[in-house]
Design an enzyme around this catalytic site. Sequence first.
Site, PDB file in Angstrom:
ATOM      1  CG  HIS A 130      -1.934   0.816   1.063  1.00  0.00           C
ATOM      2  ND1 HIS A 130      -2.145   1.860   2.937  1.00  0.00           N
ATOM      3  CD2 HIS A 130      -2.307   1.144   0.461  1.00  0.00           C
ATOM      4  CE1 HIS A 130      -2.976   2.963   2.072  1.00  0.00           C
ATOM      5  NE2 HIS A 130      -2.953   2.798   1.129  1.00  0.00           N
ATOM      6  CB  CYS A 154       0.745   1.705   7.648  1.00  0.00           C
ATOM      7  SG  CYS A 154       2.650   2.029   8.060  1.00  0.00           S
ATOM      8  CG  HIS A 155      -2.941   2.954   5.936  1.00  0.00           C
ATOM      9  ND1 HIS A 155      -1.508   2.891   5.482  1.00  0.00           N
ATOM     10  CD2 HIS A 155      -3.316   4.441   5.793  1.00  0.00           C
ATOM     11  CE1 HIS A 155      -1.216   3.626   5.492  1.00  0.00           C
ATOM     12  NE2 HIS A 155      -2.222   4.723   5.944  1.00  0.00           N
ATOM     13  N   GLY A 156      -4.044  -1.484   8.081  1.00  0.00           N
ATOM     14  CA  GLY A 156      -4.965  -2.472   8.242  1.00  0.00           C
ATOM     15  C   GLY A 156      -4.995  -3.441   6.931  1.00  0.00           C
TER      16      GLY A 156
END
Length: 190
Positions: A130, A154-156
């Site tokens: 990502h 960080c964002h799953g």
Amino acid sequence: MAEQQVMDAGSAEGHEEEGVRRRDFIHIAAVSFGGVGAAAVVYPLVTQMAPSADVLAEASVEVDVSSITPGQTIKTVWRKQPVFISNLTPEEIASVKAVDVASLRDPQTLEERTLPGKENWLVSKAVCTHLGCVPLGAAAGEVKGEFDGYFCPCHGSHYDAAGRIRKGPAPTNLEVPEFSFLSDTVIKIG
Ligand code: FES
């Protein structure tokens, strides 16, 4: 007199021709020297651009994997990037093989991500696809995510044990770098 004029004109022409040739020669010589000069300037640049010894040494890394037990993952570094080396258990292999590949966001089989006859050895860059965070799941006790592989905090993003993206914003699987076995226990990455 008229004859003399013709002769003068002829010799003037001759001089002119000679002058032209001389100019050509000077021009050609200048171009040639220019070429030599350019080559002389380019050479040091090319030399400077050639990779230095320490960069060449980093181009590949050899890792002794003899102490990595089934179910264990270690983190190493290659070209300044973290890399996971996992020794998958038979259960992990069976579980990732049971997944319908067509249902994956980035469809890849375990075979496509490992070497023939060595499918328990998964080597993948520890860089979330990502935005580049380092996923958790390698060290004992770290969160492995919903698919028992790696979890990017960080964002799953959730990856399975084969490093394939299963949930979250990451668009693709963890990248598998070029690697090979130098012996049964030594892996060369790069
Ligand atoms: S960087 Fe890993 S989910 Fe965003």
